[in-house]
Design a protein around this motif. Structure first.
Motif, PDB file in Angstrom:
ATOM      1  N   MET A 118      65.072  35.543  67.238  1.00 58.46           N
ATOM      2  CA  MET A 118      66.529  35.539  67.349  1.00 58.46           C
ATOM      3  C   MET A 118      67.007  34.182  67.864  1.00 58.46           C
ATOM      4  O   MET A 118      66.412  33.620  68.785  1.00 58.46           O
ATOM      5  CB  MET A 118      66.971  36.640  68.311  1.00 58.46           C
ATOM      6  CG  MET A 118      68.486  36.700  68.511  1.00 58.46           C
ATOM      7  SD  MET A 118      68.997  38.079  69.575  1.00 58.46           S
ATOM      8  CE  MET A 118      68.645  37.405  71.198  1.00 58.46           C
ATOM      9  N   VAL A 173      74.565  36.018  66.179  1.00 57.74           N
ATOM     10  CA  VAL A 173      73.111  35.876  66.277  1.00 57.74           C
ATOM     11  C   VAL A 173      72.518  35.776  64.883  1.00 57.74           C
ATOM     12  O   VAL A 173      73.093  36.287  63.917  1.00 57.74           O
ATOM     13  CB  VAL A 173      72.437  37.053  67.018  1.00 57.74           C
ATOM     14  CG1 VAL A 173      72.872  37.104  68.465  1.00 57.74           C
ATOM     15  CG2 VAL A 173      72.713  38.378  66.319  1.00 57.74           C
ATOM     16  N   LEU A 186      68.667  36.101  62.822  1.00 56.44           N
ATOM     17  CA  LEU A 186      67.265  36.517  62.918  1.00 56.44           C
ATOM     18  C   LEU A 186      66.502  35.942  61.739  1.00 56.44           C
ATOM     19  O   LEU A 186      66.956  36.048  60.588  1.00 56.44           O
ATOM     20  CB  LEU A 186      67.163  38.033  62.899  1.00 56.44           C
ATOM     21  CG  LEU A 186      67.712  38.653  64.171  1.00 56.44           C
ATOM     22  CD1 LEU A 186      68.457  39.924  63.898  1.00 56.44           C
ATOM     23  CD2 LEU A 186      66.585  38.872  65.156  1.00 56.44           C
ATOM     24  N   GLU A 210      70.800  38.849  75.933  1.00 57.57           N
ATOM     25  CA  GLU A 210      69.680  38.720  75.000  1.00 57.57           C
ATOM     26  C   GLU A 210      68.738  39.910  75.096  1.00 57.57           C
ATOM     27  O   GLU A 210      68.055  40.244  74.124  1.00 57.57           O
ATOM     28  CB  GLU A 210      68.926  37.412  75.264  1.00 57.57           C
ATOM     29  CG  GLU A 210      69.760  36.151  75.016  1.00 57.57           C
ATOM     30  CD  GLU A 210      70.660  35.790  76.194  1.00 57.57           C
ATOM     31  OE1 GLU A 210      70.568  36.461  77.254  1.00 57.57           O
ATOM     32  OE2 GLU A 210      71.461  34.840  76.054  1.00 57.57           O
ATOM     33  N   CYS A 217      68.055  42.041  71.730  1.00 55.28           N
ATOM     34  CA  CYS A 217      66.732  42.234  71.127  1.00 55.28           C
ATOM     35  C   CYS A 217      66.450  43.724  70.939  1.00 55.28           C
ATOM     36  O   CYS A 217      65.898  44.135  69.913  1.00 55.28           O
ATOM     37  CB  CYS A 217      65.638  41.578  71.970  1.00 55.28           C
ATOM     38  SG  CYS A 217      65.633  39.777  71.842  1.00 55.28           S
ATOM     39  N   VAL A 259      61.643  42.136  67.636  1.00 54.16           N
ATOM     40  CA  VAL A 259      62.599  41.031  67.725  1.00 54.16           C
ATOM     41  C   VAL A 259      62.327  40.276  69.018  1.00 54.16           C
ATOM     42  O   VAL A 259      62.195  40.897  70.083  1.00 54.16           O
ATOM     43  CB  VAL A 259      64.061  41.548  67.717  1.00 54.16           C
ATOM     44  CG1 VAL A 259      65.039  40.404  67.948  1.00 54.16           C
ATOM     45  CG2 VAL A 259      64.365  42.241  66.397  1.00 54.16           C
ATOM     46  N   TRP A 274      63.042  36.553  71.474  1.00 52.99           N
ATOM     47  CA  TRP A 274      63.921  35.418  71.762  1.00 52.99           C
ATOM     48  C   TRP A 274      63.288  34.624  72.893  1.00 52.99           C
ATOM     49  O   TRP A 274      62.829  35.187  73.878  1.00 52.99           O
ATOM     50  CB  TRP A 274      65.297  35.924  72.181  1.00 52.99           C
ATOM     51  CG  TRP A 274      66.221  34.880  72.725  1.00 52.99           C
ATOM     52  CD1 TRP A 274      66.925  33.949  72.011  1.00 52.99           C
ATOM     53  CD2 TRP A 274      66.563  34.663  74.102  1.00 52.99           C
ATOM     54  NE1 TRP A 274      67.677  33.175  72.867  1.00 52.99           N
ATOM     55  CE2 TRP A 274      67.478  33.577  74.149  1.00 52.99           C
ATOM     56  CE3 TRP A 274      66.192  35.276  75.307  1.00 52.99           C
ATOM     57  CZ2 TRP A 274      68.013  33.105  75.341  1.00 52.99           C
ATOM     58  CZ3 TRP A 274      66.720  34.801  76.495  1.00 52.99           C
ATOM     59  CH2 TRP A 274      67.630  33.719  76.501  1.00 52.99           C
TER      60      TRP A 274
END
Ligand code: FES
Ligand code: FES
Lengths: 799, 157
Positions: free
Chosen positions: A46, A121, A123, A269, A273, A284, A286
């Protein structure tokens, strides 16, 4: 190593020894895993698109270009994500009933409220692809006036949120007896009124944050790996904000590279996620970049303080009056509004003051949210009172050590009921002062200072004192209730013996560098008579340790450690009953020594606790009604805070030609009650001192007038290096705390609390004969140099 | 682009993107995650490794620049039987680490520092570690560890 220590100390045990840390080998060899190190096949990366404006209306967000870029799987706006949230980002501390808290979503929908506020965001298959695509998201902004400066914001010059009635979050008061305060100021022989600015700080843990959420595709749970101090609180909050049932969330904090409060939060965050892993059914992750961390992770401090002292002719302080403005930043994070309140009770410091008045107004600005940063409210309080005491000493022409001595709460006054409503558990403030003055060689320094002044030296000497007391061991749940904090302050633990005599400890305290595994195993080793290496500590994983309230506010040992000690005691109680059964003796005739239950007066009749563990496991021959296994739990809710204290002395050399300040010596005498491991205590104090010195001399999160953060990298934000700090001389006094059975007080924040005022007092002290009375932090060479030019020498001064 | 790099004594050849940083090569291609990343401006030193015996910040070099080189990372410091390197041992004995995030880079920087200054003064240690930030220890115990390692007589010059 620990075996050797145990051998050396025998039945005296390991508690109190400088046992080397059990955590070290994994960290020293590169074997330890931080979130960023986890290998998760198939994970999407992300990237967050962040507002470049401090305050702007979001007029459009176009993700189409980003969607066409290599590796991109999804690109989502705040509006796309709005349905993911069961509730907004949480603030757990509504300090007043009428507190304003603007709605805070993980991704903003129509209004961006600080530079760094998330607006979309992306991905993608790799971090680089996600970042490239994030740069291709086209966002339309209409810039709005920004509330940047705290005092301007308090006057509502610009509104931080367009729909809010004002920038005021709350006003909180602690004025037990207004008449007494008024009287004290009316009758005072001397008063001082000081104004200090607590600059904003960036916590800058060396490990930036990281999150990785792994969904289990067949009806299992979401495993959330996060670089956090609070896996337990985070799990609850993730459940509340995303609607994923709490029991389907397992939070694991693997090795965590420092926190200092900055990882005591629930971050956008983390919610993102989890929500995206749910939405896309893929892992996911980050990883925060440092320049992102400067804006996306909370800041600390950010206050304007006004403090007044009223004293009699002998310098005895009769009243303290404080007005604070506290910068909340753009939103209220987990405990943002409570941070100044944690200091509210301590603005009279270590002194016996009969009248007290504290008022704080929390103010929104278009800047990164503030929250708890090492010390949280208590460094600010200590700074104000300790700087003001020096101002009072100057006004009275009295030595600052003597002024403090006259005002301390006497050692015979404990437990001491403070004017602010606390009961200070134990203390001997003068003893710590005496020891610090002796270690630093105070009289000789004063002599040298005078000598240099009369010689007209360009390198002047300054000596700065700071005496502190903090409230730690957060916290008695009932007290938290009275302060409107939504959770409790207990901690829980389980101690169990495995069939082979090994021990497992389960704790809700969550380490991120403090050496909990070492300390907890020392406590349990002594209780059970086993080796510390035979004690496994399970922590930081809600799958292994389902309940807990985590690590902050110097609470781990005094609350979490106490829970462990109590659980171990209960385990021993059970083992004793089993031993009595096996030895055919009365339980009260048994002594546990070095892991053996021995019948008093008959030393050859004994049974080892390891043997008992096996027998409790087989359960072949247990006393009537006894359950199998040796296991016990305890949950400890403290009855009072603990009150660590001490005196620190900074010695600086100030170059009057360049304004350069050199911290040449530093002495810290701390009293944290009983010590489990003085090696770890030293380390905590060292690191704390460095962080406090950093505030005094080096660090500031600076913004321009439009609200752009100017210090986004470690090249601009000056975390001190080894070359900017001296070695520290530490001393200790030991006044056990009566607040908990271990007699401990906590030490994680002490150094930071004590050192900032000591250093600034030292610089002002070096220049006081030139008329310098205050210097704004950070005390840069430029500020020093200008202050020398701007000040008039004191009449009758040495020059 | 093909690069052949010896890391901790093992030589491997891989195809890597020319823009790949050495630190990413070590972590992602070689799977050695002991080397950390703490910044994006070459300020923190968390990524320090030895390249042909000299300490380098592996976030400032491209993987292709290490082609043909010999690298030592933190994973290569302890003996195969797990015995810590004298520098690691000194960090352990002097409590020179807390969270341990800066530690791999710090240990590598110390290895290089002590090669150049086998008998450093405290000031030389502090100057020599200027490029490595630690937020936990206040450096006091790191400096003690370095001085102890230097005087342990166990470092091969
Ligand atoms: S990662 Fe900070 S210097 Fe390389
Ligand atoms: S030990 Fe945590 S940053 Fe150095």
């Amino acid at each position: 190593m620990s075996a050797a220590v145990l051998e050396e100390h025998g039945a005296a045990g390991v508690v109190g020894t400088r046992m080397l840390r059990r955590e070290d080998p994994a960290l020293l060899s590169g074997e330890a895993r931080f979130v960023h190190d986890l290998v998760v096949p198939g994970a999407l990366h992300m990237a967050v698109v962040r507002s470049p404006y401090a305050h702007a209306r979001i007029t459009s967000v176009d993700v189409s270009a980003a969607l066409g870029m290599p590796g991109v799987v999804a690109a989502l706006t705040g509006a796309d994500l709005a349905a993911e949230w069961a509730s907004a980002m949480p603030c757990a501390w509504p300090v007043t009933a009428d507190m304003q808290s603007p709605k805070h979503l993980p991704v903003a929908v129509d209004e961006a409220c600080y530079t760094g506020d998330a607006v979309a965001v992306v991905l993608a298959g790799s971090q680089a692809e996600a970042q490239d695509a994030a740069a291709a998201v086209a966002v339309g902004y209409e810039e709005l006036p920004a509330a940047v400066d705290l005092e301007d914001a308090a006057r509502d010059d610009a509104l931080a949120h367009v729909d809010a009635p004002s920038n005021r979050a709350y006003t909180w008061e602690l004025v037990p007896d207004p008449d007494a305060v008024r009287r004290a100021f009316d009758e005072a022989a001397v008063t001082v009124k000081e104004r200090y600015r607590q600059q904003r700080l960036i916590p800058a843990a060396m490990e930036p944050r990281g999150v990785c959420v792994v969904p289990q595709p067949f009806g299992g749970e979401f495993v959330v790996y996060s670089s956090t101090q609070i896996p337990h609180i985070l799990r609850t909050m993730l459940g509340l904000t995303t609607g994923v049932p709490e029991d389907r969330i397992r939070v694991i904090a693997p090795s965590v590279g420092g926190g200092f409060g900055s990882k005591l939060d629930v971050y956008a965050e983390e919610l993102l996620c989890l929500a995206l892993a749910r939405r896309l059914r893929r892992p996911v992750r980050w990883s925060e970049e440092r320049s992102e961390a400067a804006q996306a992770t909370i800041h600390g401090r950010g206050q304007v303080q006004e403090i007044e002292l009223a004293a009699d002719a002998d310098g005895r302080v009769q009243a303290v009056r404080v007005h604070l403005l506290a910068d909340m930043g753009a939103y209220l994070q987990l405990v943002t509004p409570g941070v100044p309140i944690l200091g509210a009770f301590l603005y009279h410091g270590t002194y016996d003051v009969p009248a007290y008045s504290f008022t704080c107004t929390g103010v929104f600005t278009n800047k990164t949210p503030t929250d708890a940063y090492r010390g949280a409210g208590r460094p600010e309080a200590t700074y104000a009172i300790e700087r003001a005491m020096d101002a009072l000493a100057r006004k009275l022409g009295m030595d600052p050590a003597e002024l403090r001595r006259r005002n301390y709460i006497g050692a015979d006054r404990f437990p001491y009921s403070s004017v602010a409503g606390l009961v200070f558990d134990s203390g001997d403030y003068e003893a710590a002062l005496d020891k610090a003055l002796e270690l630093v060689g105070y009289d000789a320094l004063r002599h040298e200072q005078a000598q240099r002044r009369s010689d007209g030296a360009t390198k002047l000497l300054g000596v700065g004192l700071s005496s502190y007391v903090e409230m730690c061991g957060l916290a008695p749940s009932r007290v938290l209730a009275s302060l409107h904090y939504v959770a409790g302050g207990w901690e829980t633990a389980t101690v169990r013996m495995l069939p082979t005599g090994k021990v497992q400890v389960v704790t809700g305290a969550t380490p991120h560098g403090q050496g909990h595994v070492t300390s907890w195993s020392m406590i349990v080793a002594d209780k059970l008579g086993v080796l510390p290496d035979d004690v496994e500590v399970l922590h930081s994983d809600t799958g292994l340790s389902p309940l807990g309230l985590d690590t902050y506010g110097s609470r781990s040992l005094s609350v979490g450690g106490t829970a462990i000690a109590l659980a171990a005691d209960r385990l021993v109680d059970k083992a004793r009953l089993l031993a009595a059964h096996r030895l055919e003796a009365a339980p009260e005739d048994l002594e546990l020594s070095d892991g053996q239950f021995v019948v008093r007066g008959s030393p050859s009749t004994s049974i080892g606790i390891g043997t008992l563990a096996f027998e409790a496991f087989t359960a072949h021959d247990l006393p009537e009604g006894m359950e199998p296994n040796l296991e016990a739990s305890a949950t400890y809710d403290p009855t009072n805070f603990t009150f660590p204290f001490g005196t620190h002395v900074a010695v600086v050399e100030v170059d009057t030609e360049t304004g350069r300040v050199d911290l040449v010596r530093y002495v810290g005498v701390d009293d944290c009650g009983n010590q489990i491991n003085p090696l770890i205590v030293d380390g905590q104090v060292h690191g704390g001192i460095a962080q406090g010195v950093a505030q005094a001399l080096y660090e500031e999160a600076s913004y321009d007038e439009r609200g752009n953060l100017l210090t986004t990298t470690l090249a601009d934000y000056l975390v001190p290096a080894a070359s900017e700090l001296p070695s520290f001389t530490l001393g200790r006094t030991v006044t056990p705390s009566p607040s908990n059975p271990l007699g401990v007080k906590g030490v994680g924040e002490a150094g930071t609390i004590a050192s900032t005022p000591a250093v600034v007092n030292a610089v002002v002290d070096a220049l006081s004969h030139l008329g310098v009375e205050d210097l704004e932090m950070p005390v840069t060479p430029e500020r020093v140099w200008r202050s020398i030019g701007a000040s008039a020498p004191v009449q009758g001064g040495a020059r | 682009m093909r690069v052949t790099v010896t890391v901790n004594g093992t030589t491997e050849t891989h195809d890597v993107e020319t823009r790949m940083l050495l630190v990413h090569y070590l972590r992602e291609v070689r799977g050695l995650t002991g080397t950390n990343i703490g910044c994006d401006t070459t300020s923190c030193g968390a990524c320090t490794v030895l390249l042909d015996g000299e300490s380098v910040k592996s976030c400032t070099l491209l993987a292709v620049q290490a082609d043909g080189g010999e690298i030592t990372t933190i994973e290569g410091m302890a003996a195969p039987d797990g015995t810590l390197h004298p520098i690691q041992q000194a960090f352990h004995e002097h409590h020179g680490l807390q969270c341990g995030f800066c530690t791999p880079g710090m240990v590598m920087a110390v290895a290089s520092l002590l090669k150049e200054h086998p008998d450093p003064t405290e000031a030389e240690v502090r100057e020599g570690l200027e490029g490595n930030l630690c937020r936990c220890t206040g450096y006091h115990n790191i400096v003690q560890a370095v001085l102890a390692a230097a005087h342990s007589g166990e470092l091969v010059p």
